[in-house]
Design a protein around this motif. Sequence first.
Motif: not given
Length: 374
Positions: A13, A16, A18, A37-39, A41-44, A47
């Motif tokens: 992005y 960045l 991800a 941990p949060s941020g 790159g799991k959700s990316t 998706r």
Amino acid sequence: MASVTLSGLRKEYGDLTAVDGLDLDVDDGELLCLLGPSGCGKSTTLRMLGGLETPTDGDVHIGGEPVTDQPPYERNTSMVFQSWALFPHKTVLENVAFGLKMDGVGSDEREERAREMLDVVEMSGFADHDPTDLSGGQKQRVALARSLAIEPDVLLLDEPLSNLDKRLREQMQLELRNIHDEVETTFVHVTHDQNEAFTLADSIAIMNDGQIEQIGAPREVYDDPVSLFIEEFLGDTNLVEATVTETTEAGVVADIALGTEIELPTGDASVDAGDDLTVSFRPEELDVERADADASGGADADGGPSITGEITDVLYRGSTVRFYVECAGEHLFFEQSVGADTDFAVGDAVTVSWDPADLLAFAADGDRVGGGGA
Ligand code: ADP
């Protein structure tokens, strides 16, 4: 159900990154947790698997077929989110049947399959209810039934339990595992909660900074962490700084900040005198006894290494008690079940010993250099 392969997957992005060249194989019917941990790159990653995000580079295969350029509706995946967006003006049954209607399935078959799925998630009695009447846990079960009703090859779950309170979340973790075993679909489940991953997963892929740092069965990862990042992320442990004083055939001798020297097996790792290490003393590996008059510092009853210390804090944590021991200015903690035979009070003098083979050691760059299962 189908296998999943991600190769060289990358998502940028702007400046960045991800997801940073990620490779992952998920077997047919496996329940894999992407943990980190949060941020990180799991959700990316999830998706991109579902087609909701286009990779900057790399490939996605589902069931051996390349799907990288396919839109979400052409991939047979289904996504469950943490906010259970059910249609408020439709009954529970209509909600579950919705995806089938979109797929052009006839009404009798729709109803039959939706009822079957409600049965799997143990919500049969609520078919005619309005979703607004349901509790959070019930809504999440209906959302799960809706995603499973279309019989996806892969079910993608993005922190689906994180809006539930602790008790319900733990109960749903077990139920999710049972539902997975019943439907035998491939699940890729994103979570930042290591306990959730340990409860659910066949395999855990731990992510750090857009990459997978370690993948394996829960027990393998816990017993054999490859790095300090993994060791710290997996749970509370005692980390103590050490400096290597000499190398031996089996490993090294290190001067440790507990005021003693320890021997550490280092396997094949190359470690030199003068190197700094971080050593993990897991609380469950510490053997703590009340110090008696003739205790000799430096060796326990079995001749293993030991140090003396004093209990400085006692913390009740429900079913366990956590004790802090000060040893040469460092604080180590260990835990006991409430009601265990030996408990300690603040001010008690104790002897702390361990089996050197149980210690895990990490180099200054965070890489594991030995100990434990290495
Ligand atoms: P996780 O799921 O592990 O919490 P994410 O995959 O959501 O992490 O995010 C990884 C990184 O990418 C984070 O730094 C996040 O801020 C950034 N990111 C995610 N989505 C976008 C987006 N649409 N635009 C810009 N940055 C994003």
